[in-house]
Design a protein around this motif. Structure first.
Motif, PDB file in Angstrom:
ATOM      1  N   GLU A  45       8.651   0.045  -0.277  1.00 41.99           N
ATOM      2  CA  GLU A  45       7.507   0.177   0.617  1.00 41.99           C
ATOM      3  C   GLU A  45       6.382   0.819   0.383  1.00 41.99           C
ATOM      4  N   GLU A  46       6.596   1.890  -0.265  1.00 40.49           N
ATOM      5  CA  GLU A  46       5.425   2.727  -0.946  1.00 40.49           C
ATOM      6  C   GLU A  46       4.699   1.759  -1.921  1.00 40.49           C
ATOM      7  N   PHE A  47       5.412   1.272  -2.804  1.00 37.73           N
ATOM      8  CA  PHE A  47       4.794   0.186  -3.845  1.00 37.73           C
ATOM      9  C   PHE A  47       4.083  -0.720  -3.289  1.00 37.73           C
ATOM     10  N   VAL A  48       4.336  -1.502  -2.276  1.00 32.10           N
ATOM     11  CA  VAL A  48       3.638  -2.502  -1.357  1.00 32.10           C
ATOM     12  C   VAL A  48       2.385  -1.733  -0.761  1.00 32.10           C
ATOM     13  N   VAL A  49       2.412  -0.705  -0.098  1.00 33.89           N
ATOM     14  CA  VAL A  49       1.116  -0.070   0.325  1.00 33.89           C
ATOM     15  C   VAL A  49       0.279   0.229  -0.800  1.00 33.89           C
ATOM     16  N   ASP A  72     -11.205   1.572  -1.144  1.00 33.13           N
ATOM     17  CA  ASP A  72     -11.474   2.973  -0.898  1.00 33.13           C
ATOM     18  C   ASP A  72     -11.041   3.704  -2.312  1.00 33.13           C
ATOM     19  N   GLN A  73     -12.071   4.358  -2.657  1.00 34.34           N
ATOM     20  CA  GLN A  73     -11.967   4.863  -3.961  1.00 34.34           C
ATOM     21  C   GLN A  73     -11.043   5.849  -3.947  1.00 34.34           C
ATOM     22  N   GLY A  74     -10.780   6.744  -2.607  1.00 32.13           N
ATOM     23  CA  GLY A  74      -9.941   7.654  -2.497  1.00 32.13           C
ATOM     24  C   GLY A  74      -8.489   7.516  -2.309  1.00 32.13           C
ATOM     25  N   ALA A  75      -8.105   6.119  -2.061  1.00 35.89           N
ATOM     26  CA  ALA A  75      -6.872   5.644  -1.769  1.00 35.89           C
ATOM     27  C   ALA A  75      -5.899   5.721  -3.090  1.00 35.89           C
ATOM     28  N   ALA A  76      -4.853   6.317  -2.875  1.00 33.21           N
ATOM     29  CA  ALA A  76      -3.912   6.325  -3.966  1.00 33.21           C
ATOM     30  C   ALA A  76      -3.727   5.197  -4.857  1.00 33.21           C
ATOM     31  N   GLY A  77      -3.417   3.922  -4.070  1.00 33.65           N
ATOM     32  CA  GLY A  77      -3.219   2.771  -4.582  1.00 33.65           C
ATOM     33  C   GLY A  77      -4.524   2.428  -5.752  1.00 33.65           C
ATOM     34  N   SER A  78      -5.595   2.836  -5.713  1.00 35.51           N
ATOM     35  CA  SER A  78      -6.563   2.494  -6.430  1.00 35.51           C
ATOM     36  C   SER A  78      -6.159   3.015  -7.954  1.00 35.51           C
ATOM     37  N   ILE A 126       0.371  11.497  -7.705  1.00 39.88           N
ATOM     38  CA  ILE A 126      -0.672  10.964  -6.722  1.00 39.88           C
ATOM     39  C   ILE A 126      -0.095   9.738  -5.869  1.00 39.88           C
ATOM     40  N   LEU A 127       0.408   8.988  -6.795  1.00 41.26           N
ATOM     41  CA  LEU A 127       1.188   7.779  -6.260  1.00 41.26           C
ATOM     42  C   LEU A 127       2.249   8.026  -5.260  1.00 41.26           C
ATOM     43  N   ASP A 128       3.101   9.133  -5.671  1.00 40.24           N
ATOM     44  CA  ASP A 128       4.194   9.424  -5.059  1.00 40.24           C
ATOM     45  C   ASP A 128       4.046  10.388  -4.057  1.00 40.24           C
ATOM     46  N   GLY A 129       3.265   9.884  -2.882  1.00 43.65           N
ATOM     47  CA  GLY A 129       2.608  10.589  -1.795  1.00 43.65           C
ATOM     48  C   GLY A 129       3.441  11.646  -1.133  1.00 43.65           C
ATOM     49  N   ASN A 130       4.907  11.270  -0.916  1.00 44.34           N
ATOM     50  CA  ASN A 130       5.863  12.018  -0.271  1.00 44.34           C
ATOM     51  C   ASN A 130       6.260  12.964  -1.220  1.00 44.34           C
TER      52      ASN A 130
END
Length: 180
Positions: free
Chosen positions: A151-155, A165-171, A139-143
Motif C-alpha cells: 500500500e505504501e509503495f502504491v502511494v 509535488d516536489q515535496g512528496a516522498a514518492g518523488s 523518507i519513503l518509509d513514512g511510518n
C-alpha cells in the motif's frame, strides 16, 4: 502538459533505463535492465526468480510500448513517455497496476514488504551503479517501520508518476537521480 519538475524526474528514470544511450527506450534496453537486475540477485536464466522478474519487466515494456509508442516505430522517446505521464493523474488504476507489478519485482524474497536492502538493489539495477540509498529509504518509509508495504509503495509510485509535488516522498521513489 508536464511541468519542469515532472519532466526532470521522468527524464532521470528514462535516461537510467536507456541502457544504450540512444535517446529511446527499446525492448533491448528492458532486456539489459532485466539482465542487470537478475545478475545483481545472482539469478540464472531458467530459475524461478529470473523468470518472474523477466516477466514483470518485459510486461512493463509491452505496456509502455502500447501506451507510449505513438508513431509505432517500436521504440519510445522521452516526449512519448511524457504524453502518457500527462494522462496518468486521471488513470489511477493504471498507475496502481504498474505499482503492483513493480512491487513484486522489488520484493525479492516475496515476504510482502520491501526492505531497505531490496530498495537499494532495485535502484542499483535501474542506475547500473552502486548507489547510496540510506538517506532516501527513511523518507519513503513514512511510518518508520523499516519497510514499505504494498500500500505504501502504491502511494509512492503514484506520487512519482502522476504527481507534481516536489515535496512528496514518492518523488524520490527512483532515488536522487530522478528527483534532482
Amino acid at each position: 502538459m508536464s511541468s519542469d519538475f515532472q519532466r526532470r524526474k521522468v527524464a532521470g528514470v528514462f535516461n537510467a533505463m536507456d541502457v544504450d544511450g540512444d535517446g529511446f527506450l527499446t525492448e533491448g534496453d528492458f532486456r539489459a535492465l532485466t539482465d542487470r537486475w537478475t545478475a545483481i540477485r545472482g539469478w540464472a536464466p531458467g530459475t524461478e526468480g529470473h523468470e518472474k522478474l523477466t516477466g514483470v519487466m518485459m510486461g512493463w515494456w509491452q505496456a509502455l510500448l502500447a501506451a507510449s509508442d505513438r508513431n509505432r516505430d517500436g521504440k519510445v522517446s522521452l516526449d512519448e513517455v511524457l504524453l502518457v505521464v500527462d494522462e496518468l493523474p486521471g488513470r489511477p488504476e493504471t498507475v496502481g497496476a504498474t505499482a503492483d507489478a513493480m512491487f513484486d519485482a522489488v520484493d525479492e524474497n516475496g515476504d510482502g514488504e520491501i526492505s531497505a536492502a531490496e530498495y537499494r538493489q532495485a535502484i542499483e539495477a535501474w542506475t547500473g551503479r552502486t548507489t547510496d540509498t540510506d538517506h532516501i529509504f527513511p523518507i519513503l518509509d513514512g511510518n518508520g517501520d523499516g519497510h514499505l508495504s504494498r500500500e505504501e509503495f502504491v502511494v509512492l509510485w503514484t506520487e512519482f508518476w502522476a504527481g507534481d509535488d516536489q515535496g512528496a516522498a514518492g518523488s524520490l521513489v527512483f532515488g536522487w537521480v530522478a528527483a534532482h
